[in-house]
Design an enzyme around this catalytic site. Sequence first.
Site, PDB file in Angstrom:
ATOM      1  N   PHE A 268     -40.356  11.383 -48.829  1.00 16.26           N
ATOM      2  CA  PHE A 268     -39.390  12.245 -49.403  1.00 16.26           C
ATOM      3  C   PHE A 268     -37.982  11.513 -50.395  1.00 16.26           C
ATOM      4  CE2 PHE A 268     -40.039  14.128 -44.645  1.00 16.26           C
ATOM      5  CZ  PHE A 268     -39.291  15.134 -45.171  1.00 16.26           C
ATOM      6  N   HIS A 269     -38.424  11.741 -51.265  1.00 11.29           N
ATOM      7  CA  HIS A 269     -37.833  11.341 -52.394  1.00 11.29           C
ATOM      8  C   HIS A 269     -36.663  12.710 -52.464  1.00 11.29           C
ATOM      9  CE1 HIS A 269     -40.045  14.028 -55.848  1.00 11.29           C
ATOM     10  NE2 HIS A 269     -40.894  13.715 -54.751  1.00 11.29           N
ATOM     11  N   MET A 270     -36.266  12.751 -53.381  1.00 10.15           N
ATOM     12  CA  MET A 270     -34.662  13.684 -54.173  1.00 10.15           C
ATOM     13  C   MET A 270     -35.758  14.951 -53.799  1.00 10.15           C
ATOM     14  SD  MET A 270     -31.600  14.649 -54.535  1.00 10.15           S
ATOM     15  CE  MET A 270     -30.201  15.213 -54.702  1.00 10.15           C
TER      16      MET A 270
END
Length: 87
Positions: A14-16
């Site tokens: 769950f990165h940006m």
Amino acid sequence: MITKKFTISNAQGFHMRPASLFSAAMGKYPCNVTINFNGNNYNAKSTLNLMAACMKCGSEIELICDGEGENEALSEAGSLIESGFGE
């Protein structure tokens, strides 16, 4: 209230970009959408909450939807997670 467990499958977790995509998708629903990860609950409608959770590839999460539209929210959330957020 309905719940379902998922495993994060995209390489970066769950990165940006996926966090933003996911929170925007969940924001369309009037129900509460929460992710339980490592014993902590995170508001799935908040990009910053999702990023702060540090959910990586292979992380096991429980998605909790409670309220009006919970079935639809869970279905869309599941599709996003299982598709690897299109990555």
